[in-house]
Design an enzyme around this catalytic site. Structure first.
Site, mmCIF file in Angstrom:
data_model
loop_
_atom_site.group_PDB
_atom_site.id
_atom_site.type_symbol
_atom_site.label_atom_id
_atom_site.label_comp_id
_atom_site.label_asym_id
_atom_site.label_seq_id
_atom_site.Cartn_x
_atom_site.Cartn_y
_atom_site.Cartn_z
ATOM 1 N N LYS A 189 0.852 -1.193 0.000
ATOM 2 C CA LYS A 189 0.000 0.000 0.000
ATOM 3 C C LYS A 189 0.883 1.236 0.000
ATOM 4 O O LYS A 189 1.129 1.869 1.029
ATOM 5 C CB LYS A 189 -0.938 -0.010 1.215
ATOM 6 C CG LYS A 189 -2.127 0.936 1.037
ATOM 7 C CD LYS A 189 -3.033 0.488 -0.084
ATOM 8 C CE LYS A 189 -4.221 1.409 -0.282
ATOM 9 N NZ LYS A 189 -5.051 1.001 -1.412
ATOM 10 N N SER A 380 -8.587 -0.706 -5.098
ATOM 11 C CA SER A 380 -8.840 -0.309 -3.719
ATOM 12 C C SER A 380 -10.338 -0.120 -3.508
ATOM 13 O O SER A 380 -11.098 -1.064 -3.651
ATOM 14 C CB SER A 380 -8.042 0.949 -3.377
ATOM 15 O OG SER A 380 -7.761 1.005 -1.999
#
Length: 581
Positions: A189, A380
């Site tokens: 991430k 996401s």
């Protein structure tokens, strides 16, 4: 006396304004009715210029004044482009297509979808030619579908392979005392990585290399098939920049001939066997060819979710739970809508808004089948809202996954100290407060971390339930890692590779219907106040001024930074802004 005089003046002013508005609208209506319809003449060649920014869905501005005065910017949308090419296949007035576009304002997945539709057009026996002075890499990829490719004798082709660049800010933060306090879950991430370090992590380099190679392999395979040059040779050409001029490009079989534009026009006339009429893509769409006509009663609803996800109403550029959920409910309650296709083109955003949209889809799925079609990016939060669909269809070059969560909060403590500012706080309770002017305390960090972990766990569970996988299996391919559609098919995050039309056909199959028409959602209606405050010429003038002042690249960066103001709460967002070159 003054009060009475002012009152009478106000009343008169009101009626004068109404009177003027009446004549303005009457004039507008007259102007609107006087537009000559676009007619597709016999022996026409469709000119494909895709330089304008292309969205999946670009509904016409419903501001009547803007429409009548033609103040609404011309907007190209992928659905209309695809429909236009589909109609041109059987349109006896269209003899062929000429691709002549300076740039391609579409993302890679959109470009591939258009290219695939052009392949279908060629199968009808009609010709496709392409010409340019300079081919950018994406433009060449699109144009390589043509029967013949032509280049200006002093032109060039950019054919160097794919690359991506990310800026890192850690040294800047240390130097100026302005930083981002970061809490995240997911070793991949990397949305916030530039704030934590000044070099790229091994994990981030791994995932970028992986998806660039995956996309590049798709590009090479398509070009190889059309140009009859092996993938191995194409890679060698890219390594050596063999498209750097017309001579090397022709020797490398990247083009067919190096000619001037007047010679190209003569070739078009020869291909059409008669002096052709040229019609632009925009005019062809205006003629009614931007839609597929149908009288079928059954409908497939295509709901477009495009842009970053924000908590709130949303609009044409941002996905908000307000407008999207309203569209989902409307499609669910329409008895003629037999299935829903959610077209996702989003890097994600607000985790809360994503959850609210997920819930509305979950309720709808009990009544009607839902198929997700992924555009350039569905990552996401974009994957969050896709995860519970009955089936997921992605383009091979779609960017997806990025199942991870982060929180990032600005902090100026060091900067404030450097310029002599001290902030003092007074509170009634010993709660986990946060101040922009104080370092993040452990209590606030721990609570924020707990929130990030809770949302990550929820996110993974949503995916596990939707994809019929275990938590552990999803967690293994999650951690914020980005995948292409091609890779996502292999790891179980999508069911099938294909276009929006493929997703629509799959939805019809799940609904067990054969005859149907497509209905697009949502409707972006403005009230009168919004219409007056958002005249297209005001918006375009603002964009023009900023672009001229900043330059195209800096304007893109400005938009990226400007959009940070929408980042409220914990984010499920793409790891970074992907600009593939």
């Amino acid at each position: 006396m003054n009060f009475l005089r002012n009152l009478i003046a106000a009343i008169l002013g009101f009626f004068i304004a109404i009177f003027l508005l009446f004549f303005l609208f009457a004039g507008v209506a007259a102007m609107a009715g006087s537009d000559d319809p676009v007619v597709v003449e016999a022996n026409s060649i469709l000119e494909l210029d895709l330089s304008s920014p292309i969205k999946d869905y670009a509904p016409k501005d419903e501001n009547p004044i803007a429409q009548a005065l033609e103040l609404d910017n011309e907007k190209l949308s992928l659905d209309k482009i695809i429909n236009a090419i589909e109609n041109a296949k059987t349109d006896t007035n269209i003899k062929g297509i000429s691709i002549n576009t300076g740039l391609v304002g579409a993302g890679m997945a959109q470009t591939q979808a258009i290219r695939n539709k052009l392949e279908e057009f060629k199968e009808t026996g009609k010709f496709i030619y392409a010409y340019n002075d300079i081919y950018t890499q994406k433009n060449y990829y699109l144009s390589s579908v043509a029967d013949s490719i032509f280049l200006n004798p002093v032109g060039a082709i950019e054919f160097n392979g794919l690359s991506s660049e990310i800026l890192y800010y850690k040294d800047f933060e240390d130097k100026y005392g302005i930083k981002m306090e970061v809490v995240r879950h997911g070793k991949y991430k990397s949305a916030v990585e530039p704030y934590l370090t000044n070099t790229m992590s091994t994990e981030n380099r791994e995932q970028i290399t992986s998806f660039l190679k995956s996309i590049w392999s798709e590009v090479l395979e398509d070009i190889s098939k059309s140009r009859k040059v092996s993938v191995e040779n194409l890679n060698t050409l890219a390594d050596n920049s063999e498209g750097r001029n017309a001579t090397t490009a022709k020797n490398a079989k990247l083009i067919d001939e190096a000619i001037y534009v007047d010679e190209y026009e003569a070739k078009l006339e020869n291909a059409a066997a008669i002096k052709p009429n040229m019609i632009t893509l925009e005019d062809y769409i205006k003629s009614g060819k931007g839609r597929i006509s149908s009288t079928a009663k059954n409908k497939i609803a295509v709901i477009y979710a495009q842009g970053e996800i924000i908590y709130g109403k949303g609009d044409e550029n941002f996905i908000g739970q307000g407008i999207i959920n309203k569209a989902i409910k409307k499609a669910r309650k329409d008895k003629n809508v037999k299935a829903i296709v959610l077209r996702v083109n989003s890097p994600g955003g607000s985790a809360l808004a994503s959850e609210l949209i997920w819930r509305e889809l979950e309720l709808t799925k009990t009544e009607k089948p839902i198929v997700v079609s992924m555009g350039n990016v569905a990552a996401s939060g974009g994957y969050y809202i896709a995860s519970n669909a009955n089936k997921i269809v992605a383009e091979p070059t779609t960017i997806t996954g990025s199942i991870g969560v982060f929180g990032a909060i600005p902090n100026v403590h060091s900067f404030a100290n450097n310029i002599g500012i001290n902030a003092e706080q007074v509170s009634t309770n010993n709660s986990a407060n946060y101040s922009l002017f104080e370092p993040m305390n452990q209590k606030f960090y721990d609570l924020t971390k707990e929130g990030v972990e809770d949302i990550y766990e929820t996110f993974v569970n949503r995916v596990a339930d939707g994809r019929k996988m275990s938590f552990e299996d999803v967690n293994e391919i999650a951690q914020g890692r980005v995948w292409t559609g091609k890779e996502a098919l292999e790891n179980g995050l999508v069911d099938k590779l294909g276009s929006l039309n493929d997703a629509v056909e799959l939805a019809a199959e799940l609904a067990a219907i054969e005859n149907y028409r497509v209905r697009s959602y949502p409707s972006y209606k403005k009230d009168f106040k919004d219409a007056l405050n958002s005249f297209p010429f005001i918006r375009s003038q603002k964009e023009t001024i900023l672009k001229e002042a900043l330059g195209a690249e800096n304007y893109r960066l400005f938009n990226t930074v400007n959009n940070l103001k929408n980042n409220k709460g914990i984010q499920a967002k793409m790891p970074f802004v992907i600009d593939i070159k």
